[in-house]
Design an enzyme around this catalytic site. Structure first.
Site, PDB file in Angstrom:
ATOM      1  N   ASP A 168      61.186  42.371  64.778  1.00  0.00           N
ATOM      2  CA  ASP A 168      61.566  43.710  65.199  1.00  0.00           C
ATOM      3  C   ASP A 168      63.076  43.833  65.410  1.00  0.00           C
ATOM      4  O   ASP A 168      63.529  44.234  66.468  1.00  0.00           O
ATOM      5  CB  ASP A 168      60.788  44.006  66.506  1.00  0.00           C
ATOM      6  CG  ASP A 168      60.996  45.420  66.999  1.00  0.00           C
ATOM      7  OD1 ASP A 168      61.078  46.337  66.164  1.00  0.00           O
ATOM      8  OD2 ASP A 168      61.091  45.601  68.228  1.00  0.00           O
ATOM      9  N   ASN A 415      59.654  32.266  69.022  1.00  0.00           N
ATOM     10  CA  ASN A 415      59.353  33.546  69.670  1.00  0.00           C
ATOM     11  C   ASN A 415      58.057  34.091  69.095  1.00  0.00           C
ATOM     12  O   ASN A 415      57.962  34.372  67.895  1.00  0.00           O
ATOM     13  CB  ASN A 415      60.457  34.570  69.448  1.00  0.00           C
ATOM     14  CG  ASN A 415      60.132  35.892  70.158  1.00  0.00           C
ATOM     15  OD1 ASN A 415      60.169  35.976  71.385  1.00  0.00           O
ATOM     16  ND2 ASN A 415      59.759  36.914  69.391  1.00  0.00           N
ATOM     17  N   GLU A 416      57.083  34.228  69.967  1.00  0.00           N
ATOM     18  CA  GLU A 416      55.817  34.892  69.652  1.00  0.00           C
ATOM     19  C   GLU A 416      55.170  34.449  68.353  1.00  0.00           C
ATOM     20  O   GLU A 416      54.799  35.274  67.513  1.00  0.00           O
ATOM     21  CB  GLU A 416      56.014  36.411  69.648  1.00  0.00           C
ATOM     22  CG  GLU A 416      56.463  36.950  70.980  1.00  0.00           C
ATOM     23  CD  GLU A 416      56.251  38.450  71.131  1.00  0.00           C
ATOM     24  OE1 GLU A 416      56.051  39.137  70.100  1.00  0.00           O
ATOM     25  OE2 GLU A 416      56.264  38.921  72.277  1.00  0.00           O
ATOM     26  N   TYR A 474      53.951  43.103  77.878  1.00  0.00           N
ATOM     27  CA  TYR A 474      54.218  44.546  77.794  1.00  0.00           C
ATOM     28  C   TYR A 474      53.142  45.381  78.484  1.00  0.00           C
ATOM     29  O   TYR A 474      52.728  46.407  77.978  1.00  0.00           O
ATOM     30  CB  TYR A 474      54.432  44.944  76.324  1.00  0.00           C
ATOM     31  CG  TYR A 474      55.791  44.482  75.865  1.00  0.00           C
ATOM     32  CD1 TYR A 474      56.927  45.200  76.219  1.00  0.00           C
ATOM     33  CD2 TYR A 474      55.948  43.293  75.162  1.00  0.00           C
ATOM     34  CE1 TYR A 474      58.195  44.756  75.858  1.00  0.00           C
ATOM     35  CE2 TYR A 474      57.206  42.844  74.796  1.00  0.00           C
ATOM     36  CZ  TYR A 474      58.332  43.581  75.146  1.00  0.00           C
ATOM     37  OH  TYR A 474      59.581  43.146  74.802  1.00  0.00           O
ATOM     38  N   GLU A 512      60.372  38.543  78.238  1.00  0.00           N
ATOM     39  CA  GLU A 512      60.377  39.951  77.809  1.00  0.00           C
ATOM     40  C   GLU A 512      59.413  40.741  78.681  1.00  0.00           C
ATOM     41  O   GLU A 512      58.325  40.266  78.989  1.00  0.00           O
ATOM     42  CB  GLU A 512      59.926  40.113  76.341  1.00  0.00           C
ATOM     43  CG  GLU A 512      60.916  39.601  75.319  1.00  0.00           C
ATOM     44  CD  GLU A 512      60.521  39.893  73.873  1.00  0.00           C
ATOM     45  OE1 GLU A 512      59.801  40.892  73.625  1.00  0.00           O
ATOM     46  OE2 GLU A 512      60.931  39.112  72.996  1.00  0.00           O
ATOM     47  N   LYS A 576      64.276  49.948  74.074  1.00  0.00           N
ATOM     48  CA  LYS A 576      63.955  49.338  75.371  1.00  0.00           C
ATOM     49  C   LYS A 576      65.206  48.905  76.128  1.00  0.00           C
ATOM     50  O   LYS A 576      65.111  48.254  77.178  1.00  0.00           O
ATOM     51  CB  LYS A 576      62.996  48.160  75.185  1.00  0.00           C
ATOM     52  CG  LYS A 576      61.615  48.584  74.684  1.00  0.00           C
ATOM     53  CD  LYS A 576      60.570  47.500  74.757  1.00  0.00           C
ATOM     54  CE  LYS A 576      59.282  47.925  74.092  1.00  0.00           C
ATOM     55  NZ  LYS A 576      59.361  48.057  72.622  1.00  0.00           N
TER      56      LYS A 576
HETATM   57  C1  BDP Z   1      58.188  41.492  71.223  1.00  0.00           C
HETATM   58  C2  BDP Z   1      59.213  40.821  70.316  1.00  0.00           C
HETATM   59  C3  BDP Z   1      60.530  41.576  70.253  1.00  0.00           C
HETATM   60  C4  BDP Z   1      60.275  43.062  70.116  1.00  0.00           C
HETATM   61  C5  BDP Z   1      59.501  43.526  71.335  1.00  0.00           C
HETATM   62  C6  BDP Z   1      59.227  45.033  71.312  1.00  0.00           C
HETATM   63  O1  BDP Z   1      59.455  39.491  70.727  1.00  0.00           O
HETATM   64  O2  BDP Z   1      61.310  41.095  69.185  1.00  0.00           O
HETATM   65  O3  BDP Z   1      61.451  43.795  69.958  1.00  0.00           O
HETATM   66  O4  BDP Z   1      58.269  42.876  71.328  1.00  0.00           O
HETATM   67  O5  BDP Z   1      58.227  45.437  70.748  1.00  0.00           O
HETATM   68  O6  BDP Z   1      56.964  41.340  70.673  1.00  0.00           O
HETATM   69  O7  BDP Z   1      60.034  45.784  71.836  1.00  0.00           O
END
Ligand code: BDP
Length: 597
Positions: A168, A415-416, A474, A512, A576
């Site tokens: 992303d 990452n993820e 999230y 995050e 964000k």
């Molecule tokens: C996470 C990712 C990040 C994205 C973020 C998002 O690690 O790169 O920008 O979500 O959706 O899954 O804002």
């Protein structure tokens, strides 16, 4: 000691010379990949100008150029003065995204894979001293499942190629960091390792110097340039009485000067700044200089309007000023190692860095599908051995480049990625073992990686590999957003209770959490995308954080709004940010400043 590319950051002194080659270069796209056959490395047929550092995607007014995928060329004339005779001469690239073939005076001198780490092309054998030389570089920006970051390429109906990133952020490419001409002596310091021990008020700096001399002299100076200690030998320790330790509160930097000697004669010298500090994980705590530290800060990107990911010391300065103002001590270089200038400045400002390798997109679901539970194992595909090799190479180069920065306190190896299958466990077990068994980091800093929402206490397979468990969550955004935020909080607490029950005895941090927010939007009551809602999500997360004493940090997503590919969930990019893309505060910045100060 690490293997792989070794390239110390350029310095200038009696023995070493460097010259920045940044300026307008020639540039030409090569959509049919005919450049090699037609010898474009001798001269580009129809070049346009392009800034270095810079990226075409952010400068063009045409859509097909913005998304251009494939081969493209850079070209520059380089005068190399004759006073460099008897030196080793190289062109040093801060990075080229994502891969490069370098030609000097029409001879291929180097290829490099990986878009976010430096490399040198040795031109000693082909350079013409006292003359204008010709430098040409074939760059390619295609994504694949065998390289990192991951993605693939689709062919459009008119035959053009189009990258499909599995991540992303915008796939900016080209020469986006500094380029130098560097000259070093034949007998030289190739690399050095530093390690620290602290006992009460004194400290020991253990050093090892790699180079082709028989011994070395090492001098440590204080902030004012006064000599603190002198030591000799290629491998030895320096005692520092009344040591000033480096920390975010007091980023004290000493000067270190290394001189390499052969038969009693100084043949090379390298100077830099170092800070004395230790980093350890003990139980659920992260210790900096043997004291627990709580990480406050951001996941960031290298991203700015017009520049894309091109290095700008003004952006670095503005970002760090905003970070000081808001009261943070840490950031993660999501999702790739940043330009070296970020780390050098972080050392001075006193920021802690979680340094991340570009292993993003290693998943069969994308970041949005991830929240919808789609699953097909990524690690069963046949490309894994090439991927693993590239992943290991980039970790090696990252650690090698950044190991002597006091700001770097941990390495993030992913990452993820897919994180719940046996296949992913076995893949990452090899990756983590590779770092640990080869002792890539002389300081053995903690290893981590950012885990997405599928990694729940009962499903995750990767936290057992990590020294610090890092969660990307999230709740209140992808999971139960808006009017359902209370449900989100409940789910979040359930998850955290699950981790508590597992009793992993490791520190947890949040790498995050956050909510897309338009700086223009206010809503009463709060609605998703409004500034009020971003504040509500932050309050909800902080409320939960304080209930668990194994949580040792929060890095909110993201420091600033940033460019992504076009998508129905992206308004001019990912919103964000706590700051806008031009680095002005949203309302949440004032809330966080209160919470963090
Ligand atoms: C996470 C990712 C990040 C994205 C973020 C998002 O690690 O790169 O920008 O979500 O959706 O899954 O804002």
């Amino acid at each position: 000691m690490c293997s792989g590319n070794k390239t110390l950051y350029p310095v200038q002194n009696e023995f070493r010379f460097n010259q920045l080659l940044n300026s307008m270069w020639n540039f030409e796209i090569d959509p049919d990949s005919i450049g090699i056959k037609e010898k474009w490395y001798k001269k580009l047929p129809k070049p346009e100008s392009m800034p270095v550092p810079g990226t075409f995607a952010e400068l063009t007014t045409k859509r097909d150029r913005k998304y251009y995928t494939g081969d493209f060329w850079y070209e520059k004339d380089v005068f190399v003065p004759s006073f460099l005779k008897n030196k080793d001469i190289a062109i040093r690239f801060g990075s080229i995204t994502h891969r490069a073939k370098v030609f000097f005076n029409s001879v291929e001198v180097k290829t490099h894979e990986g878009g976010f780490l430096p490399f040198e092309a040795d031109i000693t054998k082909v350079v013409k001293l006292g003359q204008v030389n010709h430098l040409a570089i074939l760059v390619n920006n295609k994504l694949s499942l065998e390289t990192i970051p991951c993605g693939d390429v689709t062919i459009l109906s008119d035959g053009r190629k189009a990258n499909r990133p599995r991540f992303d952020f915008f796939n900016y490419s080209g020469i986006m960091r500094n380029v130098w001409l560097v000259a070093t002596p034949k007998g030289k310091i190739i690399d050095f390792d530093l390690k620290y021990d602290i006992q009460g008020k004194s400290a020991q700096i253990h050093y090892q110097i790699y180079g082709n001399g028989d011994t070395a002299k090492v001098e440590l100076t204080d902030r004012n340039g006064n000599t603190v200690a002198v030591q000799s030998g290629l491998k030895n320790s320096i005692d520092v009485k009344n040591a000033q330790l480096w920390s975010p509160a007091c980023p004290y930097l000493y000067g270190i000067k290394i001189q390499l000697l052969r038969q009693g004669k100084i043949i090379d010298e390298y100077s830099t700044k170092i800070g004395i500090r230790t980093v350890k994980v003990l139980g659920t705590q992260i210790l900096l200089n043997d004291k627990p530290i709580h990480l406050k800060g951001f996941g960031k990107h290298e991203d700015f309007t017009i520049l894309g990911k091109a290095t700008s010391e003004s952006v670095i300065k503005r970002d760090f000023e905003c970070m000081k103002w808001i009261g943070v001590n840490c950031f993660r270089t999501s999702h790739y190692p940043y330009a070296e200038e970020w780390y050098r400045e972080a050392d001075r400002y006193g920021f802690l860095i979680i340094d991340e390798v570009p292993a993003v997109g290693l998943s069969s679901y994308n970041f949005i599908e991830a929240t919808k539970g789609k699953f097909k194992s990524f690690f069963t595909n046949k490309n894994n051995s090439k991927l693993e090799q590239v992943h290991e190479q980039e970790i090696t180069e990252m650690i090698n480049r950044d190991k002597n920065h006091q700001s770097v306190i941990a390495w993030s190896l992913f990452n993820e990625p897919e994180s719940t299958s046996n296949e992913s466990y076995h893949y990452f077990k090899k990756i983590f073992n590779f770092v640990r068994e080869n002792k890539l980091d002389p300081q053995a800093r903690p290893l981590t990686g950012a885990l997405e929402n599928h990694s729940q206490p009962d499903t995750d397979r990767l936290s057992q590999l990590c020294d610090i468990v890092s969660l990307n969550r999230y709740y209140g955004w992808y999971v139960k957003g808006g009017q359902y935020i209370q449900e989100a909080k409940k789910k979040f607490i359930d998850e955290m209770n699950g981790w508590e029950r597992l009793n992993l005895n490791k520190p947890f941090i949040f790498t995050e959490f956050g909510a897309d927010t338009l700086a223009s939007e206010h809503r009463l009551p709060a609605e998703m995308w409004s500034q009020e809602y971003q504040n509500e999500v932050i309050h909800m997360f902080f409320d939960v954080f304080k209930q668990y004493n194994f949580i040792q940090g929060e890095l909110i997503w993201n420091f600033a709004d940033f460019k992504t590919e076009d998508a129905i969930v992206r308004v001019g990019g990912n919103q964000k940010g706590i700051f806008t893309r031009d680095r002005q505060p949203k309302d949440a910045a004032f809330l966080l400043r209160k919470l963090w100060k």
